[in-house]
Design an enzyme around this catalytic site. Structure first.
Site, PDB file in Angstrom:
ATOM      1  N   ARG A  15     -10.500  -2.649  11.466  1.00 32.25           N
ATOM      2  CA  ARG A  15     -10.531  -1.185  11.454  1.00 32.25           C
ATOM      3  C   ARG A  15      -9.758  -0.595  10.289  1.00 32.25           C
ATOM      4  NH1 ARG A  15     -10.043   0.385  17.838  1.00 32.25           N
ATOM      5  NH2 ARG A  15     -12.231   0.042  18.290  1.00 32.25           N
ATOM      6  N   LEU A  17      -8.434  -0.199   6.149  1.00 29.38           N
ATOM      7  CA  LEU A  17      -9.123   0.077   4.881  1.00 29.38           C
ATOM      8  C   LEU A  17      -9.835  -1.173   4.368  1.00 29.38           C
ATOM      9  CD1 LEU A  17      -9.559   1.849   2.280  1.00 29.38           C
ATOM     10  CD2 LEU A  17      -7.348   0.998   1.491  1.00 29.38           C
ATOM     11  N   VAL A  18      -9.111  -2.288   4.313  1.00 28.02           N
ATOM     12  CA  VAL A  18      -9.673  -3.531   3.777  1.00 28.02           C
ATOM     13  C   VAL A  18     -10.640  -4.163   4.773  1.00 28.02           C
ATOM     14  CG1 VAL A  18      -9.087  -5.890   3.083  1.00 28.02           C
ATOM     15  CG2 VAL A  18      -7.686  -3.969   2.290  1.00 28.02           C
ATOM     16  N   GLY A  19     -10.206  -4.279   6.024  1.00 24.52           N
ATOM     17  CA  GLY A  19     -11.039  -4.943   7.030  1.00 24.52           C
ATOM     18  C   GLY A  19     -12.364  -4.236   7.239  1.00 24.52           C
ATOM     19  N   SER A 110      -0.550  -8.829  -1.978  1.00 24.11           N
ATOM     20  CA  SER A 110      -0.472  -7.557  -2.697  1.00 24.11           C
ATOM     21  C   SER A 110       0.182  -7.803  -4.050  1.00 24.11           C
ATOM     22  CB  SER A 110       0.396  -6.609  -1.881  1.00 24.11           C
ATOM     23  OG  SER A 110       0.943  -5.614  -2.711  1.00 24.11           O
ATOM     24  N   SER A 111      -0.138  -6.944  -5.015  1.00 29.31           N
ATOM     25  CA  SER A 111       0.464  -7.127  -6.346  1.00 29.31           C
ATOM     26  C   SER A 111       1.967  -6.846  -6.338  1.00 29.31           C
ATOM     27  CB  SER A 111      -0.238  -6.234  -7.368  1.00 29.31           C
ATOM     28  OG  SER A 111      -0.176  -4.885  -6.978  1.00 29.31           O
ATOM     29  N   CYS A 112       2.492  -6.257  -5.253  1.00 29.98           N
ATOM     30  CA  CYS A 112       3.938  -5.984  -5.235  1.00 29.98           C
ATOM     31  C   CYS A 112       4.763  -7.238  -4.964  1.00 29.98           C
ATOM     32  CB  CYS A 112       4.273  -4.902  -4.228  1.00 29.98           C
ATOM     33  SG  CYS A 112       4.044  -5.428  -2.548  1.00 29.98           S
ATOM     34  N   THR A 167      -4.680  -5.749  -6.389  1.00 32.09           N
ATOM     35  CA  THR A 167      -3.915  -4.647  -6.938  1.00 32.09           C
ATOM     36  C   THR A 167      -3.996  -3.462  -5.975  1.00 32.09           C
ATOM     37  OG1 THR A 167      -3.625  -3.373  -8.949  1.00 32.09           O
ATOM     38  CG2 THR A 167      -5.899  -3.731  -8.239  1.00 32.09           C
ATOM     39  N   ASN A 168      -3.480  -2.274  -6.358  1.00 31.97           N
ATOM     40  CA  ASN A 168      -3.515  -1.104  -5.459  1.00 31.97           C
ATOM     41  C   ASN A 168      -4.964  -0.788  -5.063  1.00 31.97           C
ATOM     42  OD1 ASN A 168      -0.859  -1.060  -6.461  1.00 31.97           O
ATOM     43  ND2 ASN A 168      -0.719   1.143  -6.198  1.00 31.97           N
ATOM     44  N   ARG A 212      -0.517   2.277 -12.885  1.00 32.59           N
ATOM     45  CA  ARG A 212      -1.061   1.485 -11.783  1.00 32.59           C
ATOM     46  C   ARG A 212      -2.519   1.148 -12.070  1.00 32.59           C
ATOM     47  NH1 ARG A 212       3.536   1.586 -10.750  1.00 32.59           N
ATOM     48  NH2 ARG A 212       4.632   2.125  -8.828  1.00 32.59           N
ATOM     49  N   ASP A 272       9.664   6.650  -8.477  1.00 35.88           N
ATOM     50  CA  ASP A 272       8.548   6.186  -9.306  1.00 35.88           C
ATOM     51  C   ASP A 272       8.062   4.812  -8.862  1.00 35.88           C
ATOM     52  OD1 ASP A 272       7.993   8.204 -11.080  1.00 35.88           O
ATOM     53  OD2 ASP A 272       9.299   7.427 -12.677  1.00 35.88           O
TER      54      ASP A 272
HETATM   55  P1  GDP Z   1       3.198   1.775  -5.097  1.00 40.01           P
HETATM   56  O1  GDP Z   1       2.179   1.262  -6.052  1.00 40.01           O
HETATM   57  O2  GDP Z   1       3.719   0.759  -4.162  1.00 40.01           O
HETATM   58  O3  GDP Z   1       4.313   2.478  -5.832  1.00 40.01           O
HETATM   59  O4  GDP Z   1       2.442   2.793  -4.112  1.00 40.01           O
HETATM   60  P2  GDP Z   1       1.978   4.330  -4.051  1.00 40.01           P
HETATM   61  O5  GDP Z   1       0.494   4.353  -4.131  1.00 40.01           O
HETATM   62  O6  GDP Z   1       2.575   4.943  -2.822  1.00 40.01           O
HETATM   63  O7  GDP Z   1       2.602   5.091  -5.306  1.00 40.01           O
HETATM   64  C1  GDP Z   1       2.165   4.862  -6.634  1.00 40.01           C
HETATM   65  C2  GDP Z   1       2.843   5.836  -7.576  1.00 40.01           C
HETATM   66  O8  GDP Z   1       2.301   7.166  -7.349  1.00 40.01           O
HETATM   67  C3  GDP Z   1       4.368   5.969  -7.416  1.00 40.01           C
HETATM   68  O9  GDP Z   1       4.935   6.092  -8.708  1.00 40.01           O
HETATM   69  C4  GDP Z   1       4.494   7.296  -6.652  1.00 40.01           C
HETATM   70  O10 GDP Z   1       5.733   7.951  -6.875  1.00 40.01           O
HETATM   71  C5  GDP Z   1       3.351   8.097  -7.275  1.00 40.01           C
HETATM   72  N1  GDP Z   1       2.943   9.267  -6.497  1.00 40.01           N
HETATM   73  C6  GDP Z   1       2.784  10.523  -7.001  1.00 40.01           C
HETATM   74  N2  GDP Z   1       2.462  11.386  -6.033  1.00 40.01           N
HETATM   75  C7  GDP Z   1       2.368  10.678  -4.876  1.00 40.01           C
HETATM   76  C8  GDP Z   1       2.073  11.039  -3.528  1.00 40.01           C
HETATM   77  O11 GDP Z   1       1.828  12.189  -3.184  1.00 40.01           O
HETATM   78  N3  GDP Z   1       2.054  10.007  -2.611  1.00 40.01           N
HETATM   79  C9  GDP Z   1       2.302   8.701  -2.972  1.00 40.01           C
HETATM   80  N4  GDP Z   1       2.261   7.743  -2.031  1.00 40.01           N
HETATM   81  N5  GDP Z   1       2.632   8.353  -4.239  1.00 40.01           N
HETATM   82  C10 GDP Z   1       2.667   9.317  -5.175  1.00 40.01           C
END
Ligand code: GDP
Length: 311
Positions: A15, A17-19, A110-112, A167-168, A212, A272
């Site tokens: 249920r 996003l990925v699945g 995950s890429s993290c 990746t994201n 990203r 960030d």
């Molecule tokens: P990350 O790749 O683990 O950092 O995951 P996120 O997708 O939550 O965030 C990616 C980048 O987008 C980070 O630098 C956040 O600070 C930036 N960002 C900017 N605006 C937003 C927002 O409204 N929500 C989220 N989640 N990230 C945001």
């Protein structure tokens, strides 16, 4: 080897996003024996329930897409849930899959998992070569444990467990809750609401400078089925598009898709995160797989999904 259309495949997390993307693709390709369980039916964090499930169902293949996931703020503020739930789910599923005789398991990381300041684009070899990004360290450590567990079961028991590191991700079925979501659904919703209310600006977290790489979940689903057929090594394999952009560029692209013409304001009290996360995808492209959905196309269809499904 290619997955037979009547093979019993347990898709954990169908249920999410990925699945849900993997389920759509399995169904579209005519797989007839897909086993799914909702969270109410089977708590994957409960070892006894997972053992009973595997003993009863005896799937031949497992795709493990169940996980506690979230954006930068959810990860930063709820690290205990991210580490404990992910360790429990993946520990139970990988172990019971092996014990019940599953032929192959796919684990998604995950890429993290890579060090915060890894050389870009990030090669799989960068794993464990430096300190992690603090905002999602707990989640990353759980995912590292999962991929190492797959590698250890392969090494000691000969269990065919593979790991992909996407990746994201974004796409239909994403979480649009502003507190816990990733950046794409968050900015899409903010732009949509700003447009509707006639606001002059929308607020973006951080400086806009982090870079990203974004992969549409339907591309990830295709990569997962490709890897089930073509990959059988212990080391994790990256999945991405090979292209990144800054959060500022992303915010502008989303405003364009949504049709919001106001200004962007930056909230520098929000983190960030990692300065850049671009994966080296040469291992996967060397095997013959590549992404096919452009970011522009993917943002448009995801926004359409949001319009059709928002509550
Ligand atoms: P990350 O790749 O683990 O950092 O995951 P996120 O997708 O939550 O965030 C990616 C980048 O987008 C980070 O630098 C956040 O600070 C930036 N960002 C900017 N605006 C937003 C927002 O409204 N929500 C989220 N989640 N990230 C945001």
């Amino acid at each position: 080897m290619s997955l037979a259309k009547d093979a019993a495949i347990f898709l954990a997390g169908h249920r999410g996003l990925v699945g849900s993307a993997i389920l759509r693709l399995l169904e579209a390709r005519g797989y007839q024996n897909i086993i799914t369980r909702s969270r109410d039916q089977l708590d994957l964090a409960n070892q006894a329930s997972v053992r009973d499930f595997f003993e009863l169902e005896r799937p031949a293949y497992v795709i493990l897409a169940a996980a506690r996931v979230g954006g930068i703020e959810a990860n930063r503020t709820r690290p205990a849930e991210f580490i404990s739930e992910n360790l429990a789910i993946q520990g139970n599923v990988i172990d019971q899959a092996y014990r019940s005789g599953v032929k192959k398991l796919l684990f998604l990381g995950s890429s993290c998992i890579y060090p915060r300041l890894a050389a870009q684009p990030i090669r799989e070899e960068a794993l464990l070569s430096g300190p992690l990004e603090p905002t999602n360290e707990a989640y990353a450590l759980a995912k590292i444990a999962g991929l190492k567990m797959c590698a250890a079961y392969r090494q000691q028991y000969g269990f065919d467990a593979i790991s992909l590191m996407p990746t994201n991700l974004y796409g239909p079925g994403d979480n649009f809750d502003l507190e816990s979501s990733h950046v794409i659904p968050a900015l899409m919703r903010k732009a949509h609401e700003a447009k509707k209310s006639g606001a002059a600006s929308l607020t973006v977290w951080g400086s806009g400078r982090p870079r990203r790489e974004f992969l549409h979940v339907d591309d990830l689903a295709s990569a997962c089925l490709f890897a089930m057929d073509h990959y059988d090594e212990g080391s994790p394999m990256n999945v991405g598009t090979g292209q990144d952009l800054s959060i500022k560029q992303l915010a502008e692209a989303i405003c364009h898709v949504v049709g919001f013409n106001g200004n962007l304001t930056w909230d520098d009290s929000m983190p960030d995160g990692t300065p850049r996360k671009l994966l080296d995808i040469s291992r996967m492209s060397g095997l013959g797989w590549q992404a096919s959905i452009s970011l522009e196309e993917g943002l448009k269809s995801t926004y359409q999904w949001y319009l059709d499904n928002q509550t």
